[in-house]
Design an enzyme around this catalytic site. Structure first.
Site, PDB file in Angstrom:
ATOM      1  N   ARG A  54       0.866  -1.453  -0.220  1.00  0.00           N
ATOM      2  CA  ARG A  54      -0.151   0.318   0.369  1.00  0.00           C
ATOM      3  C   ARG A  54       1.090   1.236   0.310  1.00  0.00           C
ATOM      4  NH1 ARG A  54      -2.925  -4.025   1.611  1.00  0.00           N
ATOM      5  NH2 ARG A  54      -0.666  -4.110   3.076  1.00  0.00           N
ATOM      6  N   THR A  55       1.905   1.252   0.522  1.00  0.00           N
ATOM      7  CA  THR A  55       2.207   2.702   0.803  1.00  0.00           C
ATOM      8  C   THR A  55       3.107   3.088  -0.242  1.00  0.00           C
ATOM      9  OG1 THR A  55       2.791   1.752   3.171  1.00  0.00           O
ATOM     10  CG2 THR A  55       3.985   4.120   2.740  1.00  0.00           C
ATOM     11  N   LYS A  84      27.360  -3.466  -1.008  1.00  0.00           N
ATOM     12  CA  LYS A  84      28.283  -3.227  -1.059  1.00  0.00           C
ATOM     13  C   LYS A  84      28.899  -2.609   0.240  1.00  0.00           C
ATOM     14  CE  LYS A  84      27.609  -1.989  -6.012  1.00  0.00           C
ATOM     15  NZ  LYS A  84      27.486  -1.038  -7.017  1.00  0.00           N
ATOM     16  N   ARG A 105      10.816   3.684   3.796  1.00  0.00           N
ATOM     17  CA  ARG A 105      10.871   3.188   4.859  1.00  0.00           C
ATOM     18  C   ARG A 105      12.554   1.926   4.714  1.00  0.00           C
ATOM     19  NH1 ARG A 105       5.782  -1.360   4.715  1.00  0.00           N
ATOM     20  NH2 ARG A 105       5.068   0.643   5.230  1.00  0.00           N
TER      21      ARG A 105
HETATM   22  N1   CP Z   1      -0.211  -0.101   5.718  1.00  0.00           N
HETATM   23  C1   CP Z   1       0.656  -0.334   5.084  1.00  0.00           C
HETATM   24  O1   CP Z   1       2.163   0.119   5.714  1.00  0.00           O
HETATM   25  O2   CP Z   1       0.886  -1.605   4.414  1.00  0.00           O
HETATM   26  P1   CP Z   1       1.826  -1.714   4.097  1.00  0.00           P
HETATM   27  O3   CP Z   1       3.364  -2.556   4.313  1.00  0.00           O
HETATM   28  O4   CP Z   1       1.965  -2.857   2.771  1.00  0.00           O
HETATM   29  O5   CP Z   1       2.752  -0.549   3.547  1.00  0.00           O
END
Ligand code: CP
Length: 307
Positions: A54-55, A84, A105
Site C-alpha cells: 500500500r505505502t 556493497k 521505509r
Molecule cells: N499499511 C501499510 O503500511 O501497508 P504496506 O506495508 O503494504 O505498505
C-alpha cells in the site's frame, strides 16, 4: 521549521492537519478528473528497505497523479549499494541530488531520522523499524476517521493488536492526542501492550486512556475500532488464544451501529472476510484515502520548498 521532513506524527499541528485534509478533499476531485500536471518537473525517489504494498504503490501513484516522476528501487536492501556496504547517510546524500523529495521505509528504528539529518530535500518516513513510527499511515487513518465520523473531538477509539511494536498504532495515538475529549482503549496481550512513552505523552496532554487485555466491555462503547495484526511468531511456543482479538460477526453485533472499523492492512485472520460487507468496515475506504492524503502531503512539501 515545522515539516521540512515528515518523521514523527507529533510534528503535525491541528491547523496543518486541517490544511492537509482540505487539500486531500481537493486531491480526491483531481484524481476523479484523471490527475494534474502541476508537478510535472518534480521527481520523487522511493527507497523501501522493507516490504510494502500500500505505502509504496500509493506514494508512487500519488506522484504520478500529480504529474511528477518517480525513481524507485523495489528492494533497497538488495538493489541499492547497501549490499556493497554503503551507509544510509551516503546513499541519501547522493539520491537527494537527483530528486525533489524522498520517501523511505527503513528496517531500523530511526532510519528516516538519520536520512533527514543529511538530506538536501524533504524526507518522508514511510515506516521505520518495528516499534518506530509510520506517520503518513496515521495521517490517512485520521483523515478517514474525520471523513467517516465528521468530527475528531469527543471520540472513543479502541486500538487493538501487538501495540508495543505497532508503529501505526503509536503514530495514531500521537495524532489522536491533539483532539478534545479523546478516549483511547489500548487492547493487547499484556506483554504486547503499548509502551510507556506513549502513555507518558497522553498523560502530558491530559488524554484519557485505559489498558485492557480483552475487547469485552469496550467494543460496545467505542466509535472507532482500530484493528492491527498480532504476529503469531512472537508467541514463541506460548499457549495464547489470539482469536479473542478477532473481529467477526459476533463482535459486529456488539458494536455501535454508527461505529467504524479501521485496519492499516495487510490483515491476516484478525478481521473475518464476511465483515467486509458491513457498512462499518471502513478499511478499504481507508486505504483508498491513502492515495489522496499522500498527494496532499507531497504537494504541500513541494510547494513549501519552492517558496
Ligand atoms: N499499511 C501499510 O503500511 O501497508 P504496506 O506495508 O503494504 O505498505
Amino acid at each position: 521549521m515545522l515539516l521540512d521532513h515528515v518523521i514523527f506524527s507529533q510534528q503535525f499541528t491541528v491547523p496543518i492537519l486541517m490544511e492537509l485534509f482540505n487539500r486531500t478533499d481537493q486531491m480526491r476531485k483531481i484524481v476523479k478528473r484523471g490527475g494534474t500536471l502541476d508537478y510535472q518537473k518534480k521527481i520523487m525517489a522511493t527507497l523501501f528497505y522493507a516490504p510494502s504494498t500500500r505505502t509504496r504503490f500509493s506514494f508512487e501513484a500519488a506522484m504520478f497523479r500529480l504529474g511528477g516522476n518517480v525513481l524507485s528501487t523495489e528492494q533497497a536492501k538488495m538493489f541499492s549499494s547497501e549490499i556493497k556496504g554503503e551507509m544510509l547517510e551516503d546513499t541519501i546524500r547522493i539520491i537527494s541530488n537527483y530528486c525533489d523529495i524522498i520517501v523511505i521505509r527503513h528496517h531500523e528504528e530511526g532510519g528516516a531520522k538519520r536520512a533527514a539529518e543529511v538530506s538536501s530535500v524533504p524526507i518522508i518516513n514511510a515506516g521505520d523499524g518495528s516499534g518506530g513510527q509510520h506517520p503518513t499511515q496515521a495521517l490517512l487513518d485520521l483523515y478517514t476517521i474525520y471523513n467517516e465520523c465528521k468530527t475528531l473531538d469527543g471520540l472513543s477509539v479502541a486500538i487493538i493488536g501487538a501495540l508495543d511494536k505497532g508503529r501505526t498504532a503509536r503514530s495514531l495515538a500521537y495524532l489522536l492526542s491533539k483532539f478534545e475529549r479523546t478516549k483511547i482503549y489500548f487492547i493487547a496481550p499484556e506483554e504486547m501492550q503499548i509502551k510507556q512513552d506513549i502513555l507518558d505523552h497522553l498523560d502530558e496532554k491530559g488524554i484519557s486512556y485505559e489498558l485492557s487485555s480483552t475487547t469485552d466491555k469496550i467494543i460496545n462503547k467505542v466509535d472507532v475500532v482500530y484493528q492491527t495484526r498480532i504476529d503469531k511468531d512472537r508467541l514463541k511456543g506460548k499457549e495464547m488464544d489470539l482469536s479473542v482479538y478477532n473481529i467477526d460477526q459476533e463482535v459486529l453485533k456488539k458494536m455501535k451501529k454508527n461505529s467504524i472499523i479501521l485496519h492499516p492492512l495487510p490483515r491476516s485472520v484478525e478481521i473475518s472476510h464476511d465483515v467486509d460487507t458491513d457498512k462499518r468496515a471502513a478499511y478499504f475506504r481507508q486505504s483508498e484515502n491513502g492515495l489522496y492524503v499522500r498527494m496532499a502531503l507531497i504537494s504541500f512539501l513541494l510547494d513549501k520548498n519552492s517558496q
